[in-house]
Write a protein that holds these residues in place. Structure first.
Motif, PDB file in Angstrom:
ATOM      1  N   ARG A 145     -38.404   3.423 -26.891  1.00 15.51           N
ATOM      2  CA  ARG A 145     -38.114   4.097 -28.295  1.00 15.51           C
ATOM      3  C   ARG A 145     -38.974   5.189 -28.457  1.00 15.51           C
ATOM      4  O   ARG A 145     -38.360   6.169 -28.977  1.00 15.51           O
ATOM      5  N   ILE A 146     -40.052   5.675 -27.979  1.00 17.72           N
ATOM      6  CA  ILE A 146     -40.790   6.692 -28.368  1.00 17.72           C
ATOM      7  C   ILE A 146     -41.146   7.629 -27.127  1.00 17.72           C
ATOM      8  O   ILE A 146     -41.860   8.546 -26.890  1.00 17.72           O
ATOM      9  N   GLY A 147     -40.720   7.295 -25.768  1.00 19.17           N
ATOM     10  CA  GLY A 147     -40.926   7.805 -24.584  1.00 19.17           C
ATOM     11  C   GLY A 147     -40.450   9.140 -24.368  1.00 19.17           C
ATOM     12  O   GLY A 147     -40.732  10.142 -23.451  1.00 19.17           O
ATOM     13  N   THR A 227     -42.971  17.854 -19.986  1.00 20.66           N
ATOM     14  CA  THR A 227     -43.243  16.365 -19.267  1.00 20.66           C
ATOM     15  C   THR A 227     -43.116  15.257 -20.620  1.00 20.66           C
ATOM     16  O   THR A 227     -43.969  15.441 -21.567  1.00 20.66           O
ATOM     17  N   THR A 228     -42.352  14.472 -20.447  1.00 21.31           N
ATOM     18  CA  THR A 228     -42.335  13.301 -21.689  1.00 21.31           C
ATOM     19  C   THR A 228     -43.452  12.130 -21.372  1.00 21.31           C
ATOM     20  O   THR A 228     -43.652  12.000 -20.141  1.00 21.31           O
ATOM     21  N   VAL A 229     -43.502  11.517 -22.278  1.00 22.06           N
ATOM     22  CA  VAL A 229     -44.159  10.164 -22.281  1.00 22.06           C
ATOM     23  C   VAL A 229     -43.833   8.992 -21.281  1.00 22.06           C
ATOM     24  O   VAL A 229     -44.699   8.705 -20.417  1.00 22.06           O
ATOM     25  N   ALA A 230     -42.522   9.059 -21.234  1.00 26.59           N
ATOM     26  CA  ALA A 230     -41.965   8.232 -20.339  1.00 26.59           C
ATOM     27  C   ALA A 230     -41.850   8.802 -18.886  1.00 26.59           C
ATOM     28  O   ALA A 230     -42.164   8.086 -17.999  1.00 26.59           O
ATOM     29  N   ASP A 231     -41.963   9.875 -18.704  1.00 27.56           N
ATOM     30  CA  ASP A 231     -42.126  10.677 -17.487  1.00 27.56           C
ATOM     31  C   ASP A 231     -43.626  10.296 -16.692  1.00 27.56           C
ATOM     32  O   ASP A 231     -43.855   9.724 -15.569  1.00 27.56           O
ATOM     33  N   ILE A 232     -44.572  10.242 -17.446  1.00 26.56           N
ATOM     34  CA  ILE A 232     -45.790   9.935 -17.322  1.00 26.56           C
ATOM     35  C   ILE A 232     -46.248   8.445 -17.201  1.00 26.56           C
ATOM     36  O   ILE A 232     -46.740   8.195 -15.937  1.00 26.56           O
ATOM     37  N   LEU A 233     -45.638   7.595 -17.689  1.00 25.99           N
ATOM     38  CA  LEU A 233     -45.830   6.256 -17.843  1.00 25.99           C
ATOM     39  C   LEU A 233     -44.927   5.629 -16.722  1.00 25.99           C
ATOM     40  O   LEU A 233     -45.356   4.652 -16.174  1.00 25.99           O
ATOM     41  N   GLY A 234     -43.933   6.219 -16.546  1.00 29.27           N
ATOM     42  CA  GLY A 234     -42.927   5.564 -15.332  1.00 29.27           C
ATOM     43  C   GLY A 234     -43.015   6.362 -14.015  1.00 29.27           C
ATOM     44  O   GLY A 234     -42.121   6.363 -13.364  1.00 29.27           O
ATOM     45  N   ALA A 235     -44.237   7.115 -13.871  1.00 29.96           N
ATOM     46  CA  ALA A 235     -44.186   7.828 -12.387  1.00 29.96           C
ATOM     47  C   ALA A 235     -44.472   6.754 -11.578  1.00 29.96           C
ATOM     48  O   ALA A 235     -45.070   5.860 -11.599  1.00 29.96           O
ATOM     49  N   PRO A 236     -43.722   7.180 -10.252  1.00 37.11           N
ATOM     50  CA  PRO A 236     -43.735   6.099  -9.167  1.00 37.11           C
ATOM     51  C   PRO A 236     -45.024   6.167  -8.573  1.00 37.11           C
ATOM     52  O   PRO A 236     -45.926   7.358  -8.250  1.00 37.11           O
ATOM     53  N   VAL A 237     -45.645   5.177  -7.812  1.00 40.12           N
ATOM     54  CA  VAL A 237     -47.031   5.285  -6.913  1.00 40.12           C
ATOM     55  C   VAL A 237     -46.821   6.249  -5.804  1.00 40.12           C
ATOM     56  O   VAL A 237     -45.727   6.240  -5.260  1.00 40.12           O
ATOM     57  N   GLY A 238     -47.799   6.730  -5.717  1.00 35.14           N
ATOM     58  CA  GLY A 238     -47.683   7.806  -4.940  1.00 35.14           C
ATOM     59  C   GLY A 238     -47.187   9.326  -5.178  1.00 35.14           C
ATOM     60  O   GLY A 238     -47.315  10.361  -4.584  1.00 35.14           O
ATOM     61  N   ALA A 239     -46.965   9.424  -6.485  1.00 37.96           N
ATOM     62  CA  ALA A 239     -46.445  10.440  -6.962  1.00 37.96           C
ATOM     63  C   ALA A 239     -47.977  11.390  -7.463  1.00 37.96           C
ATOM     64  O   ALA A 239     -48.636  11.067  -8.138  1.00 37.96           O
ATOM     65  N   LEU A 240     -48.078  12.460  -6.699  1.00 36.54           N
ATOM     66  CA  LEU A 240     -49.397  13.322  -6.770  1.00 36.54           C
ATOM     67  C   LEU A 240     -48.962  14.599  -7.853  1.00 36.54           C
ATOM     68  O   LEU A 240     -48.221  15.208  -7.629  1.00 36.54           O
ATOM     69  N   GLY A 241     -50.043  14.432  -8.624  1.00 35.59           N
ATOM     70  CA  GLY A 241     -50.028  15.814  -9.700  1.00 35.59           C
ATOM     71  C   GLY A 241     -51.258  16.594  -9.734  1.00 35.59           C
ATOM     72  O   GLY A 241     -51.769  16.752  -8.535  1.00 35.59           O
ATOM     73  N   ARG A 242     -51.741  16.937 -10.830  1.00 38.59           N
ATOM     74  CA  ARG A 242     -53.065  17.778 -11.070  1.00 38.59           C
ATOM     75  C   ARG A 242     -53.936  16.989 -11.656  1.00 38.59           C
ATOM     76  O   ARG A 242     -53.628  16.158 -12.858  1.00 38.59           O
ATOM     77  N   ALA A 288     -49.304   9.264 -34.050  1.00 41.06           N
ATOM     78  CA  ALA A 288     -48.691  10.641 -34.406  1.00 41.06           C
ATOM     79  C   ALA A 288     -47.353  10.320 -35.116  1.00 41.06           C
ATOM     80  O   ALA A 288     -46.794  11.258 -36.163  1.00 41.06           O
ATOM     81  N   SER A 289     -46.459   9.491 -34.494  1.00 40.41           N
ATOM     82  CA  SER A 289     -44.725   9.354 -35.242  1.00 40.41           C
ATOM     83  C   SER A 289     -45.079   8.620 -36.560  1.00 40.41           C
ATOM     84  O   SER A 289     -44.277   9.079 -37.312  1.00 40.41           O
ATOM     85  N   THR A 290     -46.273   8.217 -37.090  1.00 40.06           N
ATOM     86  CA  THR A 290     -46.191   7.742 -38.378  1.00 40.06           C
ATOM     87  C   THR A 290     -46.937   8.792 -39.437  1.00 40.06           C
ATOM     88  O   THR A 290     -46.720   8.603 -40.582  1.00 40.06           O
ATOM     89  N   ARG A 291     -47.904   9.813 -38.647  1.00 37.47           N
ATOM     90  CA  ARG A 291     -48.504  10.789 -39.598  1.00 37.47           C
ATOM     91  C   ARG A 291     -47.863  12.299 -39.404  1.00 37.47           C
ATOM     92  O   ARG A 291     -48.041  12.997 -40.192  1.00 37.47           O
ATOM     93  N   THR A 292     -47.117  12.431 -38.413  1.00 38.76           N
ATOM     94  CA  THR A 292     -46.496  13.769 -38.401  1.00 38.76           C
ATOM     95  C   THR A 292     -44.929  13.817 -38.317  1.00 38.76           C
ATOM     96  O   THR A 292     -44.324  13.314 -37.379  1.00 38.76           O
ATOM     97  N   PRO A 293     -44.502  13.892 -39.537  1.00 33.94           N
ATOM     98  CA  PRO A 293     -43.051  13.837 -39.580  1.00 33.94           C
ATOM     99  C   PRO A 293     -42.182  14.657 -38.661  1.00 33.94           C
ATOM    100  O   PRO A 293     -41.141  14.176 -38.562  1.00 33.94           O
ATOM    101  N   LYS A 294     -42.548  15.523 -38.466  1.00 27.75           N
ATOM    102  CA  LYS A 294     -41.575  16.557 -37.630  1.00 27.75           C
ATOM    103  C   LYS A 294     -41.721  15.913 -35.900  1.00 27.75           C
ATOM    104  O   LYS A 294     -41.010  16.601 -35.113  1.00 27.75           O
ATOM    105  N   LEU A 295     -42.494  15.208 -35.780  1.00 23.24           N
ATOM    106  CA  LEU A 295     -42.610  14.626 -34.338  1.00 23.24           C
ATOM    107  C   LEU A 295     -41.289  13.893 -34.109  1.00 23.24           C
ATOM    108  O   LEU A 295     -40.845  12.997 -34.753  1.00 23.24           O
ATOM    109  N   PRO A 296     -40.576  14.512 -33.010  1.00 24.14           N
ATOM    110  CA  PRO A 296     -39.251  13.606 -32.581  1.00 24.14           C
ATOM    111  C   PRO A 296     -39.137  12.299 -31.954  1.00 24.14           C
ATOM    112  O   PRO A 296     -39.101  11.991 -31.066  1.00 24.14           O
ATOM    113  N   VAL A 297     -39.763  11.169 -33.015  1.00 24.62           N
ATOM    114  CA  VAL A 297     -39.718  10.120 -32.529  1.00 24.62           C
ATOM    115  C   VAL A 297     -38.694   9.071 -32.945  1.00 24.62           C
ATOM    116  O   VAL A 297     -38.573   9.120 -34.223  1.00 24.62           O
TER     117      VAL A 297
END
Length: 297
Positions: A145-147, A227-242, A288-297
């Protein structure tokens, strides 16, 4: 959790002219010295073994054998290099893979439980809930829903929450723009949720919310702004970033710190200490989704 230690200079070596000085400093070991390099290689091999065998029942004796060390010696060396225990590291890897499978496959929770090495569904659900604050099924539903929210959309909301707290900066290569997840962890309770959590833009001075008196480790992970929230939470094991760790322990008094913190993002290594921001990130997006109307959630 701090991820760094004081470099033990070798009198016989000319460290200031060595091209590995920064890498050695991040480990607190001389990698030119055979013993230091051997320890790092052994831990790297052990982590590779964990990643390749997540579905299997891994014991300490198994990874110690891969590292060609006794269990006691391996446990001590692993903790020196990664700042955590083999068991905690393995659990973090399994939870990361579970999140990836929940968001990138149609497997059932029971199937995912087995795929990440748990024989007990109850233990898996309990461990997952402790990490994310949600059951696996609820996690999949909420992120669906929010990813889609890009993390750059969370910067303004994070800044609005910051008050008169510690000041510092997360820096990165100025040729690339990053957004960073920033957390302050109590040094004496590194495996609890971060005391403060924000999404910030790198290479800018930022202020965090006030924190209780004490010592804190500052930790950050960098991502592209889109990068989306889903990209961060769904990253595979071993994916190396910064990733980056504070150069010194932050000491807070009366909600503030007397010295600014600084974190320099660098290329992540496989055996960097696991950094878990899932629960804090989901909580931030929900607020953020409940307090910021413009957030695209």
């Amino acid at each position: 959790m701090s991820g760094q230690s004081t470099l033990r200079w070798i009198r016989e070596a000319n460290c200031l002219q060595c091209d590995k000085i920064e890498l050695c400093a991040s480990f607190g070991l001389c990698l030119i010295e055979p013993t230091g390099a051997t320890r790092v290689t052994a831990v790297a091999s052990a982590v590779d073994y964990m990643i390749e065998n997540l579905a299997q029942p891994i014991q300490l004796v198994d990874v110690a054998r891969v590292a060609t060390m006794s269990q006691f010696h391996f446990h001590r060396i692993f903790r020196e290099i990664t700042c955590t225990t083999p068991a905690r590291f393995l659990t973090a890897l399994r939870m990361c893979e579970a999140q990836h499978l929940l968001l990138n496959s149609r497997r059932s929770v029971t199937e995912i439980c087995s795929a990440v090495g748990y024989s007990s569904l109850g233990t898996f659900i309990s461990q997952f809930g402790h990490l994310t604050g949600l059951s696996p099924r609820r996690f999949r539903t909420v992120v669906k829903r929010i990813g889609h929210v890009p993390i750059q959309e969370l910067i303004e909301f994070s800044g609005a929450m910051a008050e008169d707290g510690p000041v510092g900066a997360v820096t990165s290569d100025r040729q690339e723009r990053y957004c960073a997840l920033l957390g302050l962890y109590r040094t004496d309770h590194p495996w609890e949720r971060p005391s403060t959590f924000q999404v910030i833009e790198t290479n800018h001075v930022v202020r965090t919310p006030p924190v209780s008196d004490g010592e804190y480790d500052t930790v950050s992970v960098g991502y592209s702004p889109v990068t989306t929230v889903a990209d961060i939470l769904g990253a595979p094991v071993g994916a190396l970033g910064r990733v980056g760790f504070g150069t010194r322990t932050l000491i807070a008094r009366d909600g503030r710190s007397h010295q600014p913190f600084h974190i320099a993002l660098r290329r992540q290594r496989r055996f960097d200490p696991p950094i878990e921001f899932s629960r804090s990130l989901l909580s931030l997006v929900a607020r953020a989704s409940t307090r910021t109307p413009k957030l695209p959630v």
